[in-house]
Design a protein around this motif. Structure first.
Motif, PDB file in Angstrom:
ATOM      1  N   HIS A  38      57.211  64.985  -1.780  1.00 14.51           N
ATOM      2  CA  HIS A  38      56.804  63.816  -2.561  1.00 14.51           C
ATOM      3  C   HIS A  38      56.465  64.281  -3.959  1.00 14.51           C
ATOM      4  CE1 HIS A  38      52.968  65.423  -1.227  1.00 14.51           C
ATOM      5  NE2 HIS A  38      52.375  64.757  -2.202  1.00 14.51           N
ATOM      6  N   ALA A  46      55.345  68.247  -4.329  1.00 13.95           N
ATOM      7  CA  ALA A  46      54.588  68.870  -3.248  1.00 13.95           C
ATOM      8  C   ALA A  46      55.312  68.588  -1.938  1.00 13.95           C
ATOM      9  CB  ALA A  46      53.165  68.313  -3.190  1.00 13.95           C
ATOM     10  N   HIS A  54      53.860  60.194   2.510  1.00 15.54           N
ATOM     11  CA  HIS A  54      52.654  60.985   2.445  1.00 15.54           C
ATOM     12  C   HIS A  54      51.649  60.090   1.709  1.00 15.54           C
ATOM     13  CE1 HIS A  54      51.466  65.226   2.240  1.00 15.54           C
ATOM     14  NE2 HIS A  54      51.130  65.057   0.979  1.00 15.54           N
ATOM     15  N   HIS A  91      48.581  59.864   0.629  1.00 18.19           N
ATOM     16  CA  HIS A  91      47.279  60.263   0.098  1.00 18.19           C
ATOM     17  C   HIS A  91      47.246  60.033  -1.407  1.00 18.19           C
ATOM     18  CE1 HIS A  91      49.582  64.192   0.025  1.00 18.19           C
ATOM     19  NE2 HIS A  91      49.444  63.870  -1.244  1.00 18.19           N
ATOM     20  N   HIS A  94      46.459  61.077  -5.300  1.00 16.23           N
ATOM     21  CA  HIS A  94      46.522  62.307  -6.083  1.00 16.23           C
ATOM     22  C   HIS A  94      45.426  62.271  -7.125  1.00 16.23           C
ATOM     23  CE1 HIS A  94      50.540  62.299  -4.283  1.00 16.23           C
ATOM     24  NE2 HIS A  94      50.309  63.605  -4.229  1.00 16.23           N
ATOM     25  N   CYS A 115      46.848  67.209  -4.532  1.00 20.85           N
ATOM     26  CA  CYS A 115      47.059  66.278  -3.428  1.00 20.85           C
ATOM     27  C   CYS A 115      45.703  66.139  -2.748  1.00 20.85           C
ATOM     28  CB  CYS A 115      48.023  66.852  -2.401  1.00 20.85           C
ATOM     29  SG  CYS A 115      49.720  66.950  -2.941  1.00 20.85           S
TER      30      CYS A 115
END
Ligand SMILES: [Zn+2]
Ligand SMILES: [Zn+2]
Length: 143
Positions: A68, A80, A90, A92, A94, A105
């Motif tokens: 991503h 990453a 993904h 999450h 940043h 991340c």
């Protein structure tokens, strides 16, 4: 704590990608990186590769959701390794430190499931996924 990553070759094979030296090199770099990497950073570690091939490789990985990307402080993309097992994306946030420019991340933070709904986006827009970037000071720059 992250589980031990599979070897780059197994990683490519299990995701249906032919192994090429550039693909293996990029995956190995991203597996060992502690923060998202920019293309110039990757080029600094890879030997005998050209920028175009690295971008093409990264685009393939992003399309396959193996990697991503997030925009760094200077608007360039940082990459990453993604999570291929739990979620297709993904999810999450940043973090961009406005003091030192480091991008991280936030693996242990998560974007709530109802996040897109809570934004009241106008009808007619089909939202695929949110990308959340938090700005502030990282632990190193904080007081
Ligand atoms: Zn900082
Ligand atoms: Zn990330």
């Amino acid at each position: 704590m992250k589980a031990k990553a599979p070897s780059a070759e197994n990683f490519l094979r299990s995701n249906g990608l032919r192994k090429t030296p550039v693909r293996v090199g990029v995956i190995e770099l991203l597996q060992t990186a502690t923060a998202p990497l920019s293309v110039p950073e990757m080029l600094g570690h890879l030997k005998n590769v050209d920028t175009v091939t690295v971008y093409r490789t990264l685009n393939t990985f992003v399309k396959k959701k193996l990697v991503h990307r997030v925009r760094g402080e200077d608007r360039s993309w940082l990459y990453a390794i993604g999570d291929t097992h739990d979620q297709p994306r993904h999810m999450h946030p940043h973090f961009v430190c406005d003091d030192c420019g480091k991008v991280e991340c936030l693996d242990s933070a998560s974007i709530p499931g109802g996040f897109i709904g809570s934004l009241n986006v106008e009808r007619g827009y089909q939202v695929a996924y949110p990308e959340v970037v938090l700005h502030g000071k990282c632990p190193k720059c904080h007081d």
